[in-house]
Write an enzyme that holds these catalytic residues in place. Structure first.
Site, PDB file in Angstrom:
ATOM      1  N   GLN A  11      -7.348  -3.687  -2.434  1.00 20.84           N
ATOM      2  CA  GLN A  11      -5.724  -3.714  -2.561  1.00 20.84           C
ATOM      3  C   GLN A  11      -4.974  -4.585  -1.562  1.00 20.84           C
ATOM      4  O   GLN A  11      -3.783  -4.860  -1.780  1.00 20.84           O
ATOM      5  CB  GLN A  11      -5.450  -2.120  -2.200  1.00 20.84           C
ATOM      6  CG  GLN A  11      -5.869  -1.335  -3.289  1.00 20.84           C
ATOM      7  CD  GLN A  11      -7.351  -0.643  -3.116  1.00 20.84           C
ATOM      8  OE1 GLN A  11      -8.059  -1.155  -2.472  1.00 20.84           O
ATOM      9  NE2 GLN A  11      -7.553   0.523  -3.383  1.00 20.84           N
ATOM     10  N   LYS A  33      -7.288   5.284   2.849  1.00 19.59           N
ATOM     11  CA  LYS A  33      -7.932   4.307   2.280  1.00 19.59           C
ATOM     12  C   LYS A  33      -9.389   4.029   3.187  1.00 19.59           C
ATOM     13  O   LYS A  33      -9.164   3.902   4.521  1.00 19.59           O
ATOM     14  CB  LYS A  33      -7.647   2.915   1.848  1.00 19.59           C
ATOM     15  CG  LYS A  33      -8.211   1.927   1.078  1.00 19.59           C
ATOM     16  CD  LYS A  33      -9.111   2.794  -0.193  1.00 19.59           C
ATOM     17  CE  LYS A  33      -8.012   3.345  -1.013  1.00 19.59           C
ATOM     18  NZ  LYS A  33      -8.858   3.924  -2.341  1.00 19.59           N
ATOM     19  N   ARG A  89      -1.452   3.329  -8.648  1.00 17.06           N
ATOM     20  CA  ARG A  89      -2.193   3.939  -7.552  1.00 17.06           C
ATOM     21  C   ARG A  89      -1.316   3.952  -6.269  1.00 17.06           C
ATOM     22  O   ARG A  89      -0.080   3.598  -6.421  1.00 17.06           O
ATOM     23  CB  ARG A  89      -3.460   2.967  -7.113  1.00 17.06           C
ATOM     24  CG  ARG A  89      -3.147   1.561  -7.443  1.00 17.06           C
ATOM     25  CD  ARG A  89      -3.556   0.608  -6.258  1.00 17.06           C
ATOM     26  NE  ARG A  89      -3.316   1.145  -5.203  1.00 17.06           N
ATOM     27  CZ  ARG A  89      -2.392   0.700  -4.270  1.00 17.06           C
ATOM     28  NH1 ARG A  89      -1.477  -0.085  -5.107  1.00 17.06           N
ATOM     29  NH2 ARG A  89      -2.262   1.119  -3.092  1.00 17.06           N
ATOM     30  N   GLY A  90      -1.973   4.520  -5.252  1.00 21.32           N
ATOM     31  CA  GLY A  90      -0.904   4.702  -3.999  1.00 21.32           C
ATOM     32  C   GLY A  90      -0.258   6.118  -4.279  1.00 21.32           C
ATOM     33  O   GLY A  90       0.060   6.436  -5.305  1.00 21.32           O
ATOM     34  N   ALA A  91      -0.194   6.809  -3.118  1.00 19.33           N
ATOM     35  CA  ALA A  91       0.034   8.197  -3.160  1.00 19.33           C
ATOM     36  C   ALA A  91       1.260   8.760  -3.789  1.00 19.33           C
ATOM     37  O   ALA A  91       1.377   9.382  -4.741  1.00 19.33           O
ATOM     38  CB  ALA A  91      -0.331   9.260  -1.790  1.00 19.33           C
ATOM     39  N   ASP A 142      -2.596   8.980   2.107  1.00 22.25           N
ATOM     40  CA  ASP A 142      -2.783   9.890   0.920  1.00 22.25           C
ATOM     41  C   ASP A 142      -2.586  11.140   1.336  1.00 22.25           C
ATOM     42  O   ASP A 142      -2.303  12.111   0.059  1.00 22.25           O
ATOM     43  CB  ASP A 142      -4.221   9.570   0.098  1.00 22.25           C
ATOM     44  CG  ASP A 142      -4.184   8.120  -0.136  1.00 22.25           C
ATOM     45  OD1 ASP A 142      -4.596   7.205   0.819  1.00 22.25           O
ATOM     46  OD2 ASP A 142      -3.656   7.604  -1.150  1.00 22.25           O
TER      47      ASP A 142
HETATM   48  O1  MRU Z   1      -6.945   4.298  -4.185  1.00 18.83           O
HETATM   49  P1  MRU Z   1      -5.495   4.047  -4.060  1.00 18.83           P
HETATM   50  O2  MRU Z   1      -5.146   2.316  -4.003  1.00 18.83           O
HETATM   51  O3  MRU Z   1      -4.547   4.639  -4.690  1.00 18.83           O
HETATM   52  O4  MRU Z   1      -5.465   4.373  -2.376  1.00 18.83           O
HETATM   53  C1  MRU Z   1      -4.179   4.902  -2.056  1.00 18.83           C
HETATM   54  C2  MRU Z   1      -3.497   3.913  -1.196  1.00 18.83           C
HETATM   55  O5  MRU Z   1      -2.720   2.986  -1.601  1.00 18.83           O
HETATM   56  C3  MRU Z   1      -3.912   3.687   0.124  1.00 18.83           C
HETATM   57  O6  MRU Z   1      -4.583   4.710   0.736  1.00 18.83           O
HETATM   58  C4  MRU Z   1      -2.504   3.760   1.088  1.00 18.83           C
HETATM   59  O7  MRU Z   1      -2.837   3.204   2.126  1.00 18.83           O
HETATM   60  C5  MRU Z   1      -1.743   5.183   1.181  1.00 18.83           C
HETATM   61  S1  MRU Z   1      -0.786   5.494  -0.247  1.00 18.83           S
HETATM   62  C6  MRU Z   1       0.811   4.945   0.483  1.00 18.83           C
END
Ligand code: MRU
Length: 370
Positions: free
Chosen positions: A211, A263, A54-56, A252
């Site tokens: 997270q 998030k 996960r994480g963009a 994201d």
């Molecule tokens: O739903 P997730 O855990 O994939 O969310 C994305 C994120 O990790 C966060 O929104 C984050 O702050 C940005 S991605 C570096």
């Protein structure tokens, strides 16, 4: 970054076979460090959908490797007819793109992969795909490292001005686990720590999937960075009492006008920071900018996840069992992201430097987009 002194990335090609893809199962952290082996398109798609990764930026990199695994699976089909191979490539790309809707890096990485692969003969595509996915991963590491270099100056300036410990607040996980390495919001934190700046991080637990509590806290602990997990609702109070010098979060998707999807709960932190005069910065690689979107609140699709993520919580019992319990008999809604309007954002930290969260600010760093 390092785990127990050993350097890792969050996604890598297995050095023994040279093609299968290794990831950490992030749904098991912080209680277990499970490394998974992805060998098919379906496994890559499942890893993204179920948030094993996960994480963009990391979603983008894993999707790129997912295209590689898809091509490998389609190889027999591709050897038969070029039009069948072309159709399979488009079908597989669309399937991966549908796994999660908000992080724009996913679409960016798939578009880049398909852009490179479409003109090639099917027989040439498999090798080219692995090379391109490797470049995407390497570039992400370089971009995040640059974000760290541009962001650490903010922390260093506060330390120099105040002469005391700097308190940074962050939300969700935008550390190395959310990217290929370094992280976005946490890259400046890691660099400040390496420079020996006295620093402490307030870690929002980040309900409903935690997270912050399970991933950011684990990352920071693994590196010895001083930190404290707080309930998501505590940030405003800490800001009112002068205990937050700076907020840095990831994102994201950023619009070309500087609106920031991140998030769920990020917007409330931005409001509290604005009310208390606390700088609110965003760390992002340019792969997270959606140049096609101007109005984040209206145009960015917000992922709705299962209500079970709100009504249930997983943790470790005193005798070491991992258990999930229900915390309310009611049904729940679960929007996973929100959009912080650009007017609440102090600035953006990109691999090319820092800029205002505005169209002009972004164009000053990315003039080729004019
Ligand atoms: O739903 P997730 O855990 O994939 O969310 C994305 C994120 O990790 C966060 O929104 C984050 O702050 C940005 S991605 C570096």
């Amino acid at each position: 970054m390092k785990i127990d002194g050993t350097p890792y990335r969050s996604v890598w090609v297995d050095p023994d076979d040279g093609w299968s893809v290794r990831i950490f199962d992030q749904t098991k952290l912080p209680w277990a460090l499970d490394i998974l082996r992805l060998t098919t398109l379906e496994q890559a798609a499942h890893a993204i959908r179920s948030m094993q990764v996960r994480g963009a930026p990391l979603i983008g990199a894993v999707a790129a490797y997912g295209v590689c695994l898809a091509l490998r699976g389609d190889a027999a089909e591709a050897a038969l007819r070029a039009d069948a191979a072309d159709a399979a490539l488009e079908r597989d790309g669309a399937m991966l793109a549908a796994t999660r809707p908000t992080a724009v890096n996913l679409r960016w990485a798939i578009d880049r992969m398909l852009g490179v692969l479409r003109p090639l003969a099917p027989a040439e595509r498999v090798a080219a795909a692995w090379a391109e996915a490797g470049r995407i991963a390497d570039e992400d590491v370089a971009q995040c490292e640059a974000i760290g270099r541009h962001g650490v100056e903010l922390i260093a300036a506060i330390a120099a001005r105040t002469g005391r410990r700097v308190n940074v607040l962050t939300h969700c996980n935008a550390g190395w686990l959310a990217t290929v390495d370094w992280g976005t919001a946490l890259a400046p934190v890691y660099m400040a720590f390496e420079r020996g700046i006295d620093m402490h991080v307030w870690v929002d637990e980040t309900r409903p999937r935690n997270q912050g509590a399970s991933l950011t806290a684990w990352e920071l602990a693994s590196h010895g960075v001083p930190h404290t997990v707080i309930a998501d609702n505590a940030g405003g109070h800490l800001m009112q009492h002068g205990q937050v010098d700076l907020v840095i979060v990831g994102t994201d998707r950023v619009t070309r006008t500087g609106d920031v999807a991140n998030k769920i709960g990020t917007y409330l932190k931005a409001l509290a920071a604005h009310d208390n005069g606390v700088p609110f910065w965003i760390g992002l690689p340019s792969t997270t900018i959606d140049w096609t979107v101007a109005d984040g609140v209206r145009e960015i699709p917000i992922e709705e996840r299962s209500g079970a993520e709100v009504t249930e919580i997983t943790g470790r019992t005193a005798d070491g069992r991992i258990e999930t319990v229900r915390i309310t008999p009611s049904e729940a809604a679960n929007p996973a992201f929100d959009v912080t309007p650009a007017r609440l954002v102090t600035g953006l930290i990109t691999e090319r430097g820092r800029c205002a969260a505005s169209a002009e600010g972004l164009l000053s760093l990315f003039p080729e987009r004019r």
